[in-house]
Design a protein around this motif. Structure first.
Motif, mmCIF file in Angstrom:
data_model
loop_
_atom_site.group_PDB
_atom_site.id
_atom_site.type_symbol
_atom_site.label_atom_id
_atom_site.label_comp_id
_atom_site.label_asym_id
_atom_site.label_seq_id
_atom_site.Cartn_x
_atom_site.Cartn_y
_atom_site.Cartn_z
ATOM 1 N N MET A 211 -4.285 -16.375 18.088
ATOM 2 C CA MET A 211 -4.652 -17.574 17.350
ATOM 3 C C MET A 211 -4.084 -18.760 18.106
ATOM 4 N N GLU A 212 -4.952 -19.599 18.599
ATOM 5 C CA GLU A 212 -4.522 -20.759 19.386
ATOM 6 C C GLU A 212 -5.594 -21.837 19.322
ATOM 7 N N LYS A 213 -5.294 -22.983 19.930
ATOM 8 C CA LYS A 213 -6.295 -24.037 20.020
ATOM 9 C C LYS A 213 -7.490 -23.517 20.815
ATOM 10 N N PRO A 214 -8.703 -23.874 20.391
ATOM 11 C CA PRO A 214 -9.907 -23.286 20.989
ATOM 12 C C PRO A 214 -10.023 -23.458 22.498
ATOM 13 N N ASP A 215 -9.509 -24.568 23.035
ATOM 14 C CA ASP A 215 -9.698 -24.817 24.460
ATOM 15 C C ASP A 215 -8.795 -23.966 25.349
ATOM 16 N N ILE A 216 -7.742 -23.366 24.787
ATOM 17 C CA ILE A 216 -6.832 -22.585 25.624
ATOM 18 C C ILE A 216 -6.699 -21.131 25.193
ATOM 19 N N ALA A 217 -7.218 -20.783 24.011
ATOM 20 C CA ALA A 217 -7.027 -19.427 23.496
ATOM 21 C C ALA A 217 -7.582 -18.337 24.418
ATOM 22 N N PRO A 218 -8.844 -18.410 24.878
ATOM 23 C CA PRO A 218 -9.377 -17.320 25.707
ATOM 24 C C PRO A 218 -8.587 -17.115 26.996
ATOM 25 N N LYS A 219 -8.204 -18.207 27.649
ATOM 26 C CA LYS A 219 -7.471 -18.104 28.906
ATOM 27 C C LYS A 219 -6.108 -17.451 28.691
ATOM 28 N N LEU A 220 -5.380 -17.893 27.682
ATOM 29 C CA LEU A 220 -4.067 -17.312 27.409
ATOM 30 C C LEU A 220 -4.172 -15.834 27.063
ATOM 31 N N PHE A 221 -5.176 -15.485 26.283
ATOM 32 C CA PHE A 221 -5.337 -14.092 25.865
ATOM 33 C C PHE A 221 -5.697 -13.199 27.056
ATOM 34 N N ASN A 222 -6.626 -13.663 27.880
ATOM 35 C CA ASN A 222 -7.029 -12.874 29.052
ATOM 36 C C ASN A 222 -5.867 -12.674 30.014
ATOM 37 N N GLU A 223 -5.068 -13.718 30.222
ATOM 38 C CA GLU A 223 -3.910 -13.605 31.116
ATOM 39 C C GLU A 223 -2.889 -12.615 30.549
ATOM 40 N N PHE A 224 -2.669 -12.661 29.253
ATOM 41 C CA PHE A 224 -1.700 -11.759 28.625
ATOM 42 C C PHE A 224 -2.157 -10.307 28.735
ATOM 43 N N ILE A 225 -3.410 -10.058 28.427
ATOM 44 C CA ILE A 225 -3.951 -8.695 28.480
ATOM 45 C C ILE A 225 -3.909 -8.148 29.905
ATOM 46 N N ALA A 226 -4.231 -9.001 30.883
ATOM 47 C CA ALA A 226 -4.182 -8.568 32.276
ATOM 48 C C ALA A 226 -2.751 -8.255 32.702
ATOM 49 N N GLN A 227 -1.809 -9.086 32.284
ATOM 50 C CA GLN A 227 -0.399 -8.876 32.621
ATOM 51 C C GLN A 227 0.125 -7.566 32.026
ATOM 52 N N LYS A 228 -0.307 -7.247 30.810
ATOM 53 C CA LYS A 228 0.134 -6.021 30.141
ATOM 54 C C LYS A 228 -0.686 -4.799 30.568
ATOM 55 N N ASN A 229 -1.758 -5.029 31.341
ATOM 56 C CA ASN A 229 -2.621 -3.946 31.813
ATOM 57 C C ASN A 229 -3.181 -3.132 30.645
ATOM 58 N N ILE A 230 -3.756 -3.862 29.669
ATOM 59 C CA ILE A 230 -4.301 -3.235 28.466
ATOM 60 C C ILE A 230 -5.829 -3.254 28.540
ATOM 61 N N GLU A 231 -6.446 -2.136 28.230
ATOM 62 C CA GLU A 231 -7.904 -2.053 28.189
ATOM 63 C C GLU A 231 -8.375 -2.318 26.759
ATOM 64 N N ILE A 232 -9.140 -3.381 26.600
ATOM 65 C CA ILE A 232 -9.577 -3.810 25.278
ATOM 66 C C ILE A 232 -11.096 -3.866 25.221
#
Length: 337
Positions: A211-232
């Motif tokens: 849950m974040e501001k619309p302009d930054i939410a997708p980028k932050l989420f994608n970076e986090f998932i990539a860093q954690k190496n999670i398949e979603i």
């Protein structure tokens, strides 16, 4: 009375069931072809069963606490009442079926917007907008256009100050699932600048989201998932409103996300929405009195929630030593209900 409810989500169908049980003629208009919210964390406190006890069989996991990760501090929140994991779409379908059994009629694929509200005002005694974050009912109340040849709201206003629109802030919720069995009883979150990333064990899967501001939410989420190496997979998104505006209108009102009502620290809205619906039912058909009681109850709690979030985030990022390692909290109300 003849009542139109716009939106067949949990709030709209709950109101429809209760109003139909009292002998009213209730029609629910749903713009989608099916009932059921697709993007939601589906995490509900045990207070849900006070409103819809029939939902107990839908529980897939029980959550007793949450771990909040700040850059230099981790805090454990112990919930004073457990939370249940439930697929939100199934809860919506259950509530819709209860509304139908009570005698309400749900019409799907029936969008209501713009001038159609003028037509509904000729046909119905009361209209309740439960039509979500981007509520057409709220937009109608904000944009007076007169109407013709029938009963319309007061000429000077439909009951919402045009300045009310900016009072609702919008966040973006993004949700996806990791195919991994996990029935542990702790949610884990990672604080972001304005919101958080979450991990919810759902039993046969693990839900990840942000849950974040619309302009930054997708980028932050994608970076986090990539860093954690999670398949979603199964990524979905939805707008989350935060604020509270209710009209001074005797025939049209708002309830739930349409009024902007969600918890400022988590974005969750179901328990607050159902509690708000309870105020509407208690005061029905007096929408002015409903507005006064609901606003009186929630405005202070919303302010306390905003201040609590601000204080926790300020300490978490700048003064982590001020935060305790463990806190017991009510997940629905920072102030005693």
């Amino acid at each position: 009375m003849k009542i139109a409810i716009i939106g067949a989500g949990i709030c709209g169908t709950y109101l429809a069931a209760k109003l139909a049980q009292k002998g009213n003629e209730v029609i629910v208009f749903e713009k989608r072809k099916t009932v059921g919210k697709e993007c939601c964390s589906g995490l509900f406190s045990s207070r849900l069963f006070e409103f819809i006890p029939e939902a107990r069989p839908l529980v897939t996991n029980t959550i007793n606490g949450c771990v909040v990760n700040f850059p230099k501090k981790t805090v454990r929140l112990n919930f004073k009442q457990p939370f249940s994991v439930i697929e939100h779409s199934q809860l919506d379908l259950l509530s819709a079926s209860l509304a139908s059994l009570a005698g309400a009629y749900i019409r799907v694929n029936e969008p209501v917007a713009g001038k159609r509200f003028d037509d509904l005002l000729r046909q119905y005694d009361r209209i309740v907008g439960c039509d979500g974050a981007l509520s057409p009912t709220r937009n109608y109340l904000l944009q007076f256009s007169g109407g013709s040849g029938g009963p319309t709201p007061a000429k000077e206003s439909r009951g919402l100050d045009p300045r009310a629109k900016p009072r609702i802030k919008f966040y973006l919720g993004v949700q996806g699932f990791e195919q991994k069995n996990d029935d542990s009883d702790l949610v884990e979150t990672w604080a972001t600048q304005n919101g958080f990333i979450w991990r919810i064990p759902r039993g046969q899967s693990v839900e990840w989201g942000i849950m974040e501001k619309p302009d930054i939410a997708p980028k932050l989420f994608n970076e986090f998932i990539a860093q954690k190496n999670i398949e979603i997979g199964g990524l979905k998104s939805a707008i989350i409103p935060q604020g509270l505006i209710l009209p001074k209108n005797e025939r049209i009102t708002l309830c739930g996300d349409a009024s902007g009502l969600t918890k400022p620290w988590s974005g969750g809205g179901v328990i607050w929405n159902l509690t708000q619906a309870g105020f509407l039912l208690k005061n029905f058909p007096n929408f002015i009195q409903y507005r006064q009681e609901a606003s009186s109850f929630f405005n202070l709690r919303f302010l306390v929630g905003k201040l609590g979030k601000f204080g926790a985030y300020t300490a978490g990022y700048k003064f982590p030593w001020l935060l305790p390692g463990m806190v017991a909290m009510d997940g629905d109300y920072l102030l005693k209900k």
